[in-house]
Design an enzyme around this catalytic site. Structure first.
Site, PDB file in Angstrom:
ATOM      1  N   PRO A  94      39.250  37.415  39.192  1.00  9.77           N
ATOM      2  CG  PRO A  94      38.283  39.073  37.894  1.00  9.77           C
ATOM      3  CD  PRO A  94      38.089  37.650  38.328  1.00  9.77           C
ATOM      4  CB  CYS A  95      42.468  39.770  43.563  1.00  8.42           C
ATOM      5  SG  CYS A  95      42.666  40.092  45.328  1.00  8.42           S
ATOM      6  CD  GLN A  96      36.235  42.156  41.465  1.00  6.58           C
ATOM      7  OE1 GLN A  96      35.521  41.189  41.620  1.00  6.58           O
ATOM      8  NE2 GLN A  96      35.984  43.080  40.564  1.00  6.58           N
TER       9      GLN A  96
END
Length: 461
Positions: A94-96
């Site tokens: 995931p992009c965080q």
């Protein structure tokens, strides 16, 4: 070198399907890439872990060195020392926000904020030291966060630098290489500096770490355009080496997190802490798979068709609404025509300021002669981004079927139909099947990378 794989944030197994060229659910051929362990845990799923259950139904599970099954545990809590050894780490993470504690100036011992999943990848890399890594993320990764452009990607590159890797990246739009979805994603390929592959690439591009910057510029341009992993897998047009943007990563992750800003382009390489990047354009002149090519031609279940009163609230030719002088009735607003149409709405900001919100119209019906738009996890929901199509057999207007969403991502038809839950085979709900596909990668891209990966592994000792 043995083709052993660890797949983190595995979803329903997109990397595994791509590496092993799995085209059909009936295809039971022996996998040439051995997945020794995987991890898939969805914290939002309180009852049934559908993605994990689908993965296990298709492939079975994997045990750690102690003989325990931790594949459906929170990856942050998994003891990485107990993972089986492997030579290729893959992950669609995931992009965080990847910021770290700014008071710490060195890389060792840094702890990321809980829930920031890059740090679990880093922990796995630190512990297992795989020779090769292949990662996938959203295209905005190289630009995030908005207030400090490039910081997050810089942290990822620096983490890999500190573990002795060279890193190549490319932002790839699947449709620009002939595939059936306009989906732009960042791919990262990292390899240990002591691998034979790294030595071969350095020889091809005439790279020497002690060379002058101008000579390195020429070497890295050659790598990005001709001899690197992505250059060979996904050809691009030539770019003048003068266009190369260069920077050096700060030594400490704390300093990088605090001050680093850089404009990463869609192609680049990080070597010995130096970053080289420029914008490339895909070079592809082959056939184009379109949405129409993957659509059902036979009878489609009535659950997918949209009732006329939910489709239009007025004449089909109307493509905008103006509610600045009063809201439309609720039943009008709950139609696809309203949702996808242009709008003008009065709004009030938190400080009391009143303004007019506007948004443009998007096509109601998706065209068959183009690749599908980017599919999101909201696919099939009452959302502007949901695809609406004209059924090929009846001409009726409907949503995509679960099988069509699978084909858009390059999975076999009916791949997500069944799950193994508590030892029992159950059907996955249609809503969940579409969610899984909105969350997946385009399998075709991994298939296109695989031949070069195989060649690289065959040449390693």
């Amino acid at each position: 070198m043995n083709k052993t794989v660890c797949e983190l944030f595995a979803g329903v197994g997109g990397f595994r399907c791509g590496l092993n060229n799995i085209k059909s659910i009936e295809d039971k051929k022996e996998e040439k890439w051995e997945t020794v362990w995987f991890s898939q845990w969805e914290p939002a799923e309180k009852k049934t872990q559908y993605a994990h259950s689908c993965y296990v139904y298709r492939f079975g599970t994997c045990l750690d060195k102690d003989g325990n099954d931790t594949t459906n545990c929170n990856i942050e809590e998994v003891d990485k020392k107990k993972l089986p050894d492997f030579n290729l780490l893959v992950a669609g993470f995931p992009c965080q926000d990847y910021s770290v504690a700014s008071t710490l100036s060195t890389s060792k011992g840094l702890e990321g904020k809980k829930g920031i999943l890059w740090w679990s990848i880093r922990e796995t890399v630190e512990e297992k030291q795989p020779p090769f890594i292949l990662l996938e993320n959203v295209d905005r990764l190289i630009k995030s966060p908005a207030k400090q452009r490039g910081r997050d990607f810089g942290i990822i590159l620096a983490c890999l630098r500190d573990e002795g890797y060279t890193v190549e990246w490319r932002v790839i739009n699947a449709a620009e290489y002939g595939y059936q979805q306009r989906r732009r994603r960042t791919f990262i390929f990292a390899y240990k500096n002591e691998t034979r592959y790294n030595a071969n690439v350095q020889e091809q591009v005439a790279y020497n770490k002690d060379s002058k910057l101008g000579e390195k510029r020429i070497s890295m341009t050659k790598l990005l355009l001709k001899d690197g992993f992505f250059a060979k897998s996904f050809p691009v047009y030539d770019v003048d080496s003068k266009m190369l943007r260069i920077t050096e990563l700060p030594e400490g992750l704390g300093e990088l997190s605090e001050t680093f800003v850089f404009r990463f382009e869609n192609s680049g390489v990080m070597k010995d802490g130096m970053v080289y990047t420029f914008k490339t354009t895909p070079k592809y002149n082959g056939e184009q798979i379109t949405l129409g090519d993957i659509m059902e031609t036979g009878e489609v279940d009535k659950q997918y068709f949209i009732p006329l009163d939910k489709l239009y609230y007025t004449k089909p030719s109307v493509t905008h609404s103006d509610e600045t002088h009063g809201k439309l009735p609720k039943e009008d607003r709950q139609t696809w025509q309203y949702l996808k149409g242009a709008k003008k709405l009065p709004r009030k900001a938190a400080n009391g300021h009143e303004y007019i919100f506007s948004e443009g119209a998007i096509p109601m019906i998706d065209k068959y002669d183009k690749p599908a738009r980017t599919m999101l996890t909201s696919e099939g929901n009452f959302s502007r981004t949901t695809h609406i199509v004209q059924d090929k057999r009846t001409g009726g207007i409907r949503l995509l079927t679960a099988c069509e969403t699978e084909r858009i991502q390059g999975f076999p038809t009916d791949y997500t139909k069944y799950c193994l839950v508590d030892g029992e085979v159950v059907e996955m709900p249609v809503k969940k099947r579409r969610f899984m596909m909105g969350n997946a990668l385009v399998v075709n891209l991994i298939e296109q990378m695989e031949p070069l990966l195989s060649e690289i592994f065959e040449k390693e000792e």
